[in-house]
Design a protein around this motif. Structure first.
Motif, PDB file in Angstrom:
ATOM      1  N   ALA A  85       0.800  -1.229   0.000  1.00 38.95           N
ATOM      2  CA  ALA A  85       0.000   0.000   0.000  1.00 38.95           C
ATOM      3  C   ALA A  85       0.831   1.278   0.000  1.00 38.95           C
ATOM      4  O   ALA A  85       0.311   2.350  -0.285  1.00 38.95           O
ATOM      5  N   ASP A  86       2.116   1.191   0.337  1.00 34.55           N
ATOM      6  CA  ASP A  86       2.934   2.397   0.374  1.00 34.55           C
ATOM      7  C   ASP A  86       4.372   2.060  -0.014  1.00 34.55           C
ATOM      8  O   ASP A  86       4.676   0.919  -0.388  1.00 34.55           O
ATOM      9  N   LEU A  87       5.257   3.036   0.084  1.00 32.78           N
ATOM     10  CA  LEU A  87       6.647   2.863  -0.355  1.00 32.78           C
ATOM     11  C   LEU A  87       7.612   2.636   0.800  1.00 32.78           C
ATOM     12  O   LEU A  87       8.830   2.629   0.613  1.00 32.78           O
ATOM     13  N   PHE A  88       7.070   2.436   2.008  1.00 35.72           N
ATOM     14  CA  PHE A  88       7.918   2.211   3.164  1.00 35.72           C
ATOM     15  C   PHE A  88       8.323   0.741   3.263  1.00 35.72           C
ATOM     16  O   PHE A  88       7.715  -0.142   2.645  1.00 35.72           O
ATOM     17  N   GLU A 138       9.432   4.126  15.048  1.00 37.30           N
ATOM     18  CA  GLU A 138       8.942   3.024  15.884  1.00 37.30           C
ATOM     19  C   GLU A 138       7.428   2.937  15.725  1.00 37.30           C
ATOM     20  O   GLU A 138       6.709   3.917  15.926  1.00 37.30           O
ATOM     21  N   ILE A 139       6.925   1.753  15.383  1.00 41.06           N
ATOM     22  CA  ILE A 139       5.469   1.585  15.187  1.00 41.06           C
ATOM     23  C   ILE A 139       4.911   0.466  16.055  1.00 41.06           C
ATOM     24  O   ILE A 139       3.786   0.001  15.831  1.00 41.06           O
ATOM     25  N   GLY A 141       0.781  -2.374   5.126  1.00 40.28           N
ATOM     26  CA  GLY A 141       1.369  -1.059   5.337  1.00 40.28           C
ATOM     27  C   GLY A 141       0.475  -0.126   6.128  1.00 40.28           C
ATOM     28  O   GLY A 141      -0.354  -0.558   6.926  1.00 40.28           O
ATOM     29  N   GLU A 142       0.646   1.146   5.877  1.00 41.43           N
ATOM     30  CA  GLU A 142      -0.026   2.168   6.683  1.00 41.43           C
ATOM     31  C   GLU A 142      -1.482   2.314   6.280  1.00 41.43           C
ATOM     32  O   GLU A 142      -1.828   2.446   5.115  1.00 41.43           O
ATOM     33  N   TYR A 164      -0.802   0.361  11.276  1.00 44.31           N
ATOM     34  CA  TYR A 164      -0.040  -0.377  10.277  1.00 44.31           C
ATOM     35  C   TYR A 164      -0.447  -1.843  10.333  1.00 44.31           C
ATOM     36  O   TYR A 164      -0.670  -2.391  11.424  1.00 44.31           O
ATOM     37  N   TYR A 165      -0.498  -2.492   9.166  1.00 47.52           N
ATOM     38  CA  TYR A 165      -1.082  -3.826   9.093  1.00 47.52           C
ATOM     39  C   TYR A 165      -0.166  -4.795   8.354  1.00 47.52           C
ATOM     40  O   TYR A 165       0.433  -4.452   7.329  1.00 47.52           O
ATOM     41  N   MET A 166      -0.086  -6.001   8.887  1.00 49.37           N
ATOM     42  CA  MET A 166       0.624  -7.077   8.211  1.00 49.37           C
ATOM     43  C   MET A 166       0.016  -8.410   8.633  1.00 49.37           C
ATOM     44  O   MET A 166      -0.697  -8.494   9.652  1.00 49.37           O
TER      45      MET A 166
END
Length: 247
Positions: free
Chosen positions: A61-64, A96-97, A145-146, A152-154
């Motif tokens: 979902a994002d570039l991180f 940190e997440i 992702g975010e 944030y999800y995985m």
């Protein structure tokens, strides 16, 4: 009509209420199902060498890039003693997440979700734990992702995430949340019938079928449910297939 609406809502939601399940927090690495079906223990999945189990994983979902390790904290860049870290490869910034100090467990369908809040409470990582029934499969991760509001999800899939027997004294010692709700439901039904019959007999001087509370409503209920489903099916057909009734 209000009675029909309330009864229909009850019919739809009751299966979810009955199957309501809780995974009780045991420690930051495990939780125990309240219905006695075992526990989820992440200990055998975690790396203990200060490195994350999954490092710099790309997101859908994002570039991180994202790193995660259960049970044991790790360091990466400016992320210190964390369970989850987000890395911006363009600005070279780490966030940190999630922390091992702030872990909760929820049940989502057949899976447990481990939620790691950051030490400052500003962010949280939601890790869906999926059991892989193949004991030879290596652990895998899919990072969404975010999402909204710095969540944030995985999803992690591994044989180590299948339920195992809980230690003595944990789980199975009482009724599950679904069982309690089911008992409450039937108690309320019995109270409704008994009090309704008493009211009909002594206040309305009814007898026979007239003792049944809202007798006409219950007699009409099957037809109301049939009409309700027919209406729903008609709407679905219109939206999906462009069908318009000719009646």
């Amino acid at each position: 009509m209000n009675e029909f609406y309330l009864f229909t809502v009850l019919l739809i939601t009751l299966p979810d209420l009955v199957t309501l399940k809780v995974c009780e927090y045991r420690d930051s690495c495990s939780c125990v199902f309240d219905d006695g079906s075992g526990m989820i223990d992440l200990a055998s999945l975690a790396r203990t060498d200060g490195m994350p189990l999954f490092q710099d994983q790309s997101s859908t979902a994002d570039l991180f890039l994202y790193s995660y390790n259960p049970c044991k904290s790790f360091d990466e860049g400016t992320c210190t003693s964390v369970s989850a870290c987000q890395y911006d490869p363009y600005l070279y910034v780490y966030y940190e997440i999630g922390s091992q100090n702030h872990v909760t467990f929820n049940v989502d369908g057949s899976n447990v979700v481990a939620i790691y809040a950051s030490d400052d409470g500003a962010r949280s990582t939601h890790v869906t734990l999926v059991c892989d029934t193949n004991p030879n499969s290596p652990p895998s991760v899919t990072v969404t992702g975010e999402g909204a509001q710095t969540n944030y999800y995985m999803q992690v899939t591994a044989p180590q995430l299948c339920a195992v027997p809980a230690p003595a004294g944990w789980g199975g010692g009482g009724l599950s949340g679904g069982s309690v709700l089911l008992i409450i439901f039937f108690v309320l039904v019995i109270v409704y019938i008994v009090l309704g019959a008493v009211f009909s007999k002594y206040k309305k001087q009814e007898s026979g079928k007239g003792l049944i509370p809202n007798y006409n409503f219950w007699m009409d209920l099957p037809a109301l449910i049939r009409d309700g489903w027919a209406f729903v099916i008609m709407l679905v057909c219109r939206q999906k297939y462009g069908y318009v009734s000719t009646k």
